[in-house]
Design an enzyme around this catalytic site. Structure first.
Site, PDB file in Angstrom:
ATOM      1  N   HIS A  19      33.607  34.733  38.819  1.00 47.47           N
ATOM      2  CA  HIS A  19      33.455  36.079  37.916  1.00 47.47           C
ATOM      3  C   HIS A  19      32.057  36.512  38.771  1.00 47.47           C
ATOM      4  O   HIS A  19      31.282  37.238  38.205  1.00 47.47           O
ATOM      5  CB  HIS A  19      32.836  35.735  36.486  1.00 47.47           C
ATOM      6  N   ASP A  21      33.011  38.189  41.947  1.00 50.06           N
ATOM      7  CA  ASP A  21      33.486  39.102  43.152  1.00 50.06           C
ATOM      8  C   ASP A  21      33.249  40.528  42.657  1.00 50.06           C
ATOM      9  O   ASP A  21      32.961  41.383  43.449  1.00 50.06           O
ATOM     10  CB  ASP A  21      34.991  38.733  43.447  1.00 50.06           C
ATOM     11  N   SER A  52      64.302  37.708  39.776  1.00 50.71           N
ATOM     12  CA  SER A  52      63.528  36.659  39.895  1.00 50.71           C
ATOM     13  C   SER A  52      64.204  35.420  39.474  1.00 50.71           C
ATOM     14  O   SER A  52      64.412  35.223  38.496  1.00 50.71           O
ATOM     15  CB  SER A  52      62.210  36.840  39.085  1.00 50.71           C
ATOM     16  N   GLY A 108      45.732  30.568  36.616  1.00 50.63           N
ATOM     17  CA  GLY A 108      44.408  30.688  37.110  1.00 50.63           C
ATOM     18  C   GLY A 108      44.307  30.679  38.656  1.00 50.63           C
ATOM     19  O   GLY A 108      43.365  30.374  39.251  1.00 50.63           O
ATOM     20  N   SER A 110      46.350  32.558  40.472  1.00 52.14           N
ATOM     21  CA  SER A 110      46.703  33.846  41.029  1.00 52.14           C
ATOM     22  C   SER A 110      47.945  34.089  41.664  1.00 52.14           C
ATOM     23  O   SER A 110      48.323  34.483  42.788  1.00 52.14           O
ATOM     24  CB  SER A 110      45.669  33.971  42.508  1.00 52.14           C
ATOM     25  N   GLU A 144      46.679  46.192  40.343  1.00 54.37           N
ATOM     26  CA  GLU A 144      45.982  45.405  39.054  1.00 54.37           C
ATOM     27  C   GLU A 144      45.196  46.220  38.165  1.00 54.37           C
ATOM     28  O   GLU A 144      45.478  46.044  36.937  1.00 54.37           O
ATOM     29  CB  GLU A 144      45.026  44.341  39.891  1.00 54.37           C
ATOM     30  N   ASP A 156      40.872  37.391  45.134  1.00 50.21           N
ATOM     31  CA  ASP A 156      42.555  36.703  45.260  1.00 50.21           C
ATOM     32  C   ASP A 156      43.312  37.366  46.238  1.00 50.21           C
ATOM     33  O   ASP A 156      43.639  36.761  47.056  1.00 50.21           O
ATOM     34  CB  ASP A 156      43.156  36.892  43.699  1.00 50.21           C
TER      35      ASP A 156
HETATM   36  C1  GLA Z   1      40.492  36.231  38.353  1.00 51.25           C
HETATM   37  C2  GLA Z   1      40.181  37.739  39.043  1.00 51.25           C
HETATM   38  C3  GLA Z   1      39.539  37.440  40.340  1.00 51.25           C
HETATM   39  C4  GLA Z   1      37.956  36.793  39.785  1.00 51.25           C
HETATM   40  C5  GLA Z   1      38.300  35.818  38.992  1.00 51.25           C
HETATM   41  C6  GLA Z   1      37.236  34.971  38.387  1.00 51.25           C
HETATM   42  O1  GLA Z   1      41.146  35.448  39.303  1.00 51.25           O
HETATM   43  O2  GLA Z   1      41.563  38.186  39.543  1.00 51.25           O
HETATM   44  O3  GLA Z   1      39.098  38.864  41.026  1.00 51.25           O
HETATM   45  O4  GLA Z   1      37.369  37.788  39.120  1.00 51.25           O
HETATM   46  O5  GLA Z   1      39.282  35.828  37.863  1.00 51.25           O
HETATM   47  O6  GLA Z   1      36.209  34.595  39.505  1.00 51.25           O
END
Ligand code: GLA
Length: 374
Positions: A19, A21, A52, A108, A110, A144, A156
């Protein structure tokens, strides 16, 4: 002759710097060997067929009629097409595409950015658009923010586009300067443990944190008017505002400033092979995310706490946006199987949910293979 390519887009881990970035801070991520595999095949006409295999679903889209869908996963692809064709006025050939993934969704790590990066990079290659890595990173942010509704930072997509085998990335999210750090943790491995708790990043809680941070910055700038981002504020300056800011907002800002420092410290520790000290910073990061930033949940906290009696694990914390998803654990390689058995049983007993645990290796972020189809 038509062109056919296979794009592999990896997920990412983040060692520390959560958190920060979107607050212009430093992060320490890496791309991993869990990937989305996208086969893209040029076709004539204007209609594209997207399938998919993982979701066992598909849809069709006409390149002359690009609209947002009510079905969220479709927007990851439609958003890229909208950016390239409608906003950038680029010429894209129609294509069919098949998507398969061994990247868990909503964990989490990505999966959504990997899909958007993979589609954007694949279409860039196939249509010879000559987009730079920075332009691809911006396309993913645009999708996004404007198609998915998540006001995320660049960590990410930057990692997926620039990730390299066995390299960590120390990234300054303010100006995108970065350096690779060799990853050589000897007999330690990264073990991800998925809570299997549904985590929806587009959920308002993430965007709320983004807003809370900008609220803190704007109050501080009313007096100082010189900070471009929250991480530039020193802790002693923030403390001048302790009685002015709402407690929650103060806590958010304090976490961000401390977490950014932890990223710098971690990069130093790792470069000097002080893994145990890096592991302690991982725990501190978790407690900040739990108590100050309030993005953890009881399942994540349980998994982190559970590691504390096992000396073979030297670091553990929640990873990514939070509210579910995975913990990342630094564990002695020869203890992985043993530990996974113990934690799986304990988690099942406590929450009546099965977890998934898997080790990850650091691998290239994007690869594109060209296959000719006569
Ligand atoms: C998600 C968001 C990132 C970053 C993280 C937390 O993955 O896509 O940009 O903010 O949460 O670090």
């Amino acid at each position: 002759m038509r062109n056919k390519i296979i794009v592999e887009a990896s997920g990412r881990i983040n060692l520390i710097g959560e958190h920060v970035d979107y607050n212009g801070g430093f992060v320490l991520p890496a791309s991993i060997d869990k990937k989305i595999i996208i086969e893209i095949h040029s076709v004539s006409g204007e209609k594209c067929n997207i399938e998919s295999k993982t979701l066992d679903k598909g849809f069709k889209i006409n390149l002359k009629k690009i609209y947002k869908s009510k079905i969220q996963w479709q927007n990851y692809i439609i958003g890229v097409l909208y950016n390239l064709i409608v906003l950038k006025k680029l010429k894209i050939e129609a294509f069919n595409c098949k998507i398969e993934s061994n990247l868990p969704i909503g964990a989490g790590i990505s999966s959504s950015s990997a899909l958007i990066c993979g589609i954007a990079s694949g279409l860039n290659y196939l249509n010879n658009l000559k987009l730079t890595n920075d332009e691809i990173i911006d396309i993913v942010s645009d999708v996004e923010h404007n198609f998915i509704g998540l006001m995320g930072g660049i960590m990410d997509q930057f990692t997926i586009v620039n990730g390299k085998k066995n390299k960590l990335i120390l990234l300054n999210c303010q100006n995108r300067n970065f350096k690779y750090i060799n990853f050589d943790f000897n007999n330690y491995k990264f073990l991800l443990i998925n809570t299997n708790i549904e985590h929806n990043l587009a959920d308002s809680a993430y965007n709320e944190r983004v807003k809370e941070c900008s609220e803190a910055l704007s109050v501080i700038n009313k007096k100082y008017n010189k900070y471009n981002s929250l991480i530039e504020v020193e802790e002693n300056i923030l403390n001048e505002f302790k009685s002015i800011l709402k407690e929650k907002i103060y806590n958010r800002a304090l976490f961000v400033i401390q977490e950014n420092q932890r990223t710098h410290d971690s990069a130093n520790k790792i470069s000097n092979s002080k893994l145990k000290e890096f592991g302690e910073l991982m725990y501190k990061s978790h407690y900040g995310l739990k108590n100050l930033y309030e993005v953890s949940c009881k399942e994540l906290d349980f998994l982190v706490e559970f590691t504390s009696n096992h000396e073979e694990i030297i670091g553990s914390r929640m990873m990514g946006g939070g509210f579910g998803g995975c913990t990342i654990n630094l564990i002695k390689e020869n203890y992985v199987d043993n530990f996974v058995d113990l934690v799986s049983q304990a988690y099942l007993d406590k929450f009546h949910i099965k977890l998934n645990a898997f080790t990850v290796n650091i691998d290239n972020g994007i690869t594109i293979k060209n296959i000719y189809d006569f």
